[in-house]
Design a protein around this motif. Structure first.
Motif, PDB file in Angstrom:
ATOM      1  N   GLN A 199     -15.680 -23.890 -12.296  1.00 54.12           N
ATOM      2  CA  GLN A 199     -16.011 -22.682 -13.051  1.00 54.12           C
ATOM      3  C   GLN A 199     -16.052 -21.424 -12.195  1.00 54.12           C
ATOM      4  O   GLN A 199     -15.581 -20.365 -12.610  1.00 54.12           O
ATOM      5  N   ASP A 200     -16.626 -21.503 -11.002  1.00 53.17           N
ATOM      6  CA  ASP A 200     -16.928 -20.280 -10.257  1.00 53.17           C
ATOM      7  C   ASP A 200     -15.806 -19.765  -9.371  1.00 53.17           C
ATOM      8  O   ASP A 200     -15.906 -18.653  -8.842  1.00 53.17           O
ATOM      9  N   ASP A 201     -14.743 -20.551  -9.153  1.00 51.57           N
ATOM     10  CA  ASP A 201     -13.611 -19.982  -8.425  1.00 51.57           C
ATOM     11  C   ASP A 201     -12.310 -20.061  -9.236  1.00 51.57           C
ATOM     12  O   ASP A 201     -11.225 -19.840  -8.699  1.00 51.57           O
ATOM     13  N   ASP A 202     -12.452 -20.364 -10.538  1.00 55.41           N
ATOM     14  CA  ASP A 202     -11.317 -20.286 -11.470  1.00 55.41           C
ATOM     15  C   ASP A 202     -10.133 -21.139 -11.010  1.00 55.41           C
ATOM     16  O   ASP A 202      -8.988 -20.679 -10.952  1.00 55.41           O
ATOM     17  N   THR A 203     -10.436 -22.405 -10.699  1.00 52.70           N
ATOM     18  CA  THR A 203      -9.389 -23.322 -10.275  1.00 52.70           C
ATOM     19  C   THR A 203      -9.593 -24.698 -10.886  1.00 52.70           C
ATOM     20  O   THR A 203     -10.658 -25.011 -11.420  1.00 52.70           O
ATOM     21  N   VAL A 204      -8.568 -25.539 -10.776  1.00 51.63           N
ATOM     22  CA  VAL A 204      -8.671 -26.968 -11.028  1.00 51.63           C
ATOM     23  C   VAL A 204      -8.341 -27.688  -9.728  1.00 51.63           C
ATOM     24  O   VAL A 204      -7.302 -27.427  -9.099  1.00 51.63           O
ATOM     25  N   SER A 205      -9.255 -28.562  -9.287  1.00 54.30           N
ATOM     26  CA  SER A 205      -8.988 -29.406  -8.121  1.00 54.30           C
ATOM     27  C   SER A 205      -8.165 -30.612  -8.552  1.00 54.30           C
ATOM     28  O   SER A 205      -8.382 -31.170  -9.637  1.00 54.30           O
ATOM     29  N   MET A 206      -7.223 -31.030  -7.699  1.00 58.51           N
ATOM     30  CA  MET A 206      -6.290 -32.107  -8.040  1.00 58.51           C
ATOM     31  C   MET A 206      -6.364 -33.223  -6.993  1.00 58.51           C
ATOM     32  O   MET A 206      -6.410 -32.951  -5.789  1.00 58.51           O
TER      33      MET A 206
END
Length: 242
Positions: A199-206
């Motif tokens: 949520q706080d860095d606007d990413t999806v970890s893969m």
């Protein structure tokens, strides 16, 4: 104030198919009154928050879709249950408990499912520690591994499932880094990959998933940008899109 969401899981709900005669695609669906209730029972579970800290349990009428409370109607969870998953094989249920503040160690409540009644029974021990403030929980399609997205320590916790007891055991290592404030973790339909919405860095970890151990390994690149404040991530059934 933390938003509270209604979490519902349905297990073993049969699909009612349209019935046609003579190959005519415009034939009418059989009237509901002709439906025969499935011999195999189906169950639904509702996660209750706001200091209720319980799971409501129901059987599902396969013809009408009506939910009928079990007896007893609820089972307790840990403090501030946040999300829930059902084992794809219909054996176990797992609830991520947020707990009241970041100073406390969060837990996952673990349950076995009675295949006849749908009633949940806590395992022994009833909980296993996870990371801080787990907002989301995911399970792989084979029912071997469970993961929590821990929003306060920016990790995903990883567990193997005992197929006999349902008890979770942390992997080695027990966690992997994410982006900032992961709120959910989702496993690819193939069981080969996992994704966490940060949520706080606007990413999806893969991540890739080790098929033998369940341990996650960050891909290269490790993240992909999203829109603002992603809360959840899902993958289509074909496994081609997220």
């Amino acid at each position: 104030m933390r938003a509270t969401f209604l979490r519902v899981a349905v297990l073993g709900l049969p699909v009612m198919l349209a019935v046609s005669c003579g190959g005519n695609p415009t034939s009418k669906v059989m009237p509901l009154s002709s439906c025969v209730v499935s011999i195999k029972p189906a169950f639904a579970y509702v996660l209750n928050g706001l200091n209720t800290d319980a799971v409501s349990m129901f059987t599902v009428n396969s013809c009408t879709g009506d939910l009928i409370p079990t007896t007893p109607a609820t089972v307790t969870t840990g403090i501030n249950p946040e999300s829930m998953v059902v084992d794809p094989l219909g054996r176990f249920v797992y609830v991520a408990n947020l707990v009241s503040n970041a100073a406390d160690r969060a837990t996952i409540s673990m349950y076995t499912i009675n295949s006849s009644t749908g009633i949940l029974t806590l395992t022994n021990p009833p909980t296993v520690p996870t990371g801080f403030l787990p907002q989301g929980i995911g399970i792989d399609p084979s029912g071997k591994f469970v993961y929590t997205a821990n929003s306060d320590d920016n990790t995903v916790s990883m567990f193997t499932i005992n197929p006999s007891t349902g008890i979770l055991t942390p992997t080695t290592p027990a966690s992997v880094a994410t982006g900032w404030s992961p709120l959910s973790v989702t496993v690819h339909p193939s069981g080969k990959f996992a994704y966490a919405a940060n949520q706080d860095d606007d990413t999806v970890s893969m991540y890739s998933i080790n098929a033998a151990t369940g341990v996650l390994t960050r891909l290269t690149p490790a993240t992909v940008p999203t829109g603002s404040s992603p809360f959840d991530v899902t993958v289509d059934p074909s496994g081609k899109f997220a």
